[in-house]
Structure formats: C-alpha cells, structure tokens
Write a protein that holds these residues in place. Structure first.
Motif: not given
Ligand SMILES: C[S@@+](CC[C@H](N)C(=O)[O-])C[C@H]1O[C@@H](n2cnc3c(N)ncnc32)[C@H](O)[C@@H]1O
Length: 343
Positions: A98, A138, A158-161, A164, A200-202, A217-218, A221-223
């Motif tokens: 990013k 983020c 917040i971001d679990p990576s 990053f 992470g959000i949890e 943002m983004g 769809y991972h949830r």
């Molecule tokens: C596609 S990226 C989006 C990054 C940024 N928000 C953007 O829009 O460019 C998704 C991010 O969500 C993070 N992520 C994954 N699981 C998460 C969780 N449980 N809580 C918060 N963030 C999470 C990932 O590590 C990743 O950095």
C-alpha cells in the motif's frame, strides 16, 4: 539479530492519550494485548523487521505533506548514498503493498495506487477535521496518514500483519522528525497522533461506541461472518458516527451474493461478495442508518500491479489471460464499491 521490540514502536504516548478519553476502558487492557501481539514466538521473521527499523539512516526531513499524498522530506535533505541506503534498508520489508510514499526523493512505488482509492473515498466523507478515527485492516497505514492529513484529531489503525506494522513505524520514524528534535535515541513524547496497532478487529472490546469515523476498506470480503463484521464496526462508532466500508461487490440484483468455493483472483480467504443492493440491505438489517453506495470502480491493472517494491504476482496474473472481465477462476473480475452509513 534483535528480538526485542524496536524503540521506534512506542505505544506509550498513545496509551497516555487514551487514558482519560472515550477509549479509557480499552486503554486499560491495551498494554497486555500489545505485549502479546509483538513477540518473536508469534512472528519468526520479527528480528529481520526489527533490524530494518534499527538500521534506518538518520535523515531530518524539511517537509511533510499528508494532504496531496504521503511526502516526507525532500531530495535535498540527504545525499544520493544515504538515499540508496534508505532504499536498501526499506527493501528489507518487501513486499510494500500500500502506498505510494515519497521519502526524501525516494519513490516507494507500491503494488497498489492506494491514493486512487483515497481519491474515490474522500469526496463523500463527513470532514475528518478533529475526529477520532479508526481504520480497521489498515495495512501499513497509508490511508491513516491521509486521514491525519485531513485534520483528524487522532488516527488508530489496526492490522494483524506484523510486517505491515513495521512498515508503518519505519515511515512514522521519519514523519515524526517534523515535530520533534532529530534524536533517535531520546525521542520526545511530542509525537504525531497516529498509530497502527498489531491487532485484528476481533480483539477490540465490544461496544466501544467511541470513534467519530470508522473505516473498513478491503476487509469485509475476508470476514467469514459479514453480519458480525458490520455489527462490530457499528459498535465501534459513537451515536451518529460515520462508517466507511469499501469492499468487493458483484454486479447483480438484490439478494445475490458470490461465495467462491475456492480462491477468488488467486486469493484465499475470500468469503462474501454481495451485490450493491444486497450489501445495502445487510447494512440496514445491522442497524446502520441511511446506508448509501457512493462509488463503484473496476480495479484496473494500473491500480494494482507488480513493481520494484512488490515483486510478486499481481492483478494481471490473477485474471483470465483471454478475458479480463473474469478472474483466473472464472469469477467476475474485481469491482470495488464504497458505502457510507451512520450509526
Ligand atoms: C486488502 S488489505 C486492505 C488494506 C487497506 N485497508 C486498503 O484498503 O488498502 C486487507 C487488510 O486487512 C488485514 N486484516 C486481515 N484480517 C483482519 C482482521 N481480523 N482484523 C483487521 N484487519 C485484518 C490484512 O492484514 C490486510 O492488511
């Protein structure tokens, strides 16, 4: 190789700032959460990331622009050798997804033109001036910087990576030199009100009801549970606070949703891609007020692509080579929409 948290990752000013405000209950449990989040046991690569922070060359920036982009310092702030050293050290945190960032004339050309997403989002927001802002998922905090540039009172990403998070603190190291003397060993507490937490959000306490604006943002769809995600986001907001939700959608009618059984655009961990009307109805069901879709855009191979700073495969490789309207798996190619609602 160092295994202790770098002094550049310093949460103390944040914890002090949160102690008395609407996030005071979270501030009490945060130190333990943060302690557990950044450990060598959790991240075997951590010593490498720490050594990046430890080896950043000392350069004092004479400029900070967070409004037009993320520009810290200018070319004349250092010589070519130092700039090359900066590049070599920051490459230790590859891949940079990013951005872009401009650091002392060094152009960090990241995989994503995250500035393009920001340009699509920003016209539709309640002004961020003086607001307490949360950016869920983020990444390395690119948009957090842009939120601060819009005058937010404080930004918490917040971001679990772990990688990053280290990228963020490498950038913050240089940004902060604007507000304090340039002394790596004795940092002032006068730090910028922006942090990225390795959570992470949890891990957020339920029903915080504190933030003026919450971005996701983004992430949606991972949830695995979209309704729970919407409710979690809603519960972070104070009454009438604003939610900004950006996610992948499909072009279809009310009630339709794609749940890819395998990968989507070669991504694992993709669960729900609703149509716009479907997501709007889910937002209403979860108690969000006046949800509206404010922007929709097909992701282009100019917006997401391999670069020197992200040398792995990117969008071009994730699409069907004979039809760019489809992903490699035959699903509709990525279309992203921005939704806004109030709590
Ligand atoms: C596609 S990226 C989006 C990054 C940024 N928000 C953007 O829009 O460019 C998704 C991010 O969500 C993070 N992520 C994954 N699981 C998460 C969780 N449980 N809580 C918060 N963030 C999470 C990932 O590590 C990743 O950095």
């Amino acid at each position: 190789m160092p295994s202790k948290k770098s002094p550049l990752i310093n949460f103390s000013p944040l914890l002090t700032a949160l102690a008395d405000g609407p996030l005071s209950s979270w501030a009490k449990r945060l130190p333990e959460q943060l302690e557990q989040a950044i450990t060598i046991e959790r991240w075997g690569d951590m010593p490498e990331w720490q050594s990046v922070l430890d080896n950043l060359p000392l350069i004092a920036p004479t400029q900070l622009d967070l409004k037009q982009g993320v520009t810290i310092g200018q070319s004349s702030d250092c010589d070519d050798n130092t700039r090359q050293q900066l590049k070599d050290v920051l490459m230790g945190l590859h891949p940079w997804r990013k951005g872009p960032y401009e650091l002392f004339g060094l152009h960090l050309d990241t995989e994503w033109r995250s500035d393009w997403k920001w340009d699509r989002v920003i016209p539709h927001l309640a002004p961020l001036q003086d607001r307490l802002v949360l950016d869920v998922g983020c990444g390395n905090g690119y948009h957090c910087w842009r939120m601060l540039g819009e005058g937010a009172n404080r930004v918490i990403g917040i971001d679990p990576s772990g990688k990053f998070v280290h990228q963020f603190y490498a950038v913050k190291f240089y940004a902060q030199k604007q507000t304090r003397g340039f002394d790596k060993l004795a940092p002032s507490t006068d730090v910028l009100p922006i942090d990225v937490l390795p959570l992470g959000i949890e891990q957020l306490p339920p029903e915080l009801k504190a933030f003026d604006t919450v971005f996701s943002m983004g992430v949606f769809y991972h949830r695995r549970s979209p309704m729970d995600h919407l409710r979690e986001l809603r519960d972070c907001l104070r009454a009438d606070g604003q939610l900004v939700l950006e996610t992948l959608v499909i072009e279809a009618g009310l009630g339709e949703v794609l749940v890819p059984e395998g990968r989507y655009a070669k991504m694992r961990n993709v669960w729900f891609l609703p149509s716009v009307e479907t997501l709007l109805s889910w937002m209403r069901k979860c108690g969000l007020k006046n949800p509206r879709m404010v922007d929709i855009a097909k992701t282009s191979i100019e917006e997401q692509r391999s670069t020197e700073w992200m040398q792995f495969h990117s969008l071009r490789d994730f699409l069907d080579p004979s039809d760019d309207k489809l992903t490699a798996e035959g699903h509709p190619a990525p279309v992203r929409a921005v939704f806004i609602a109030e709590a």
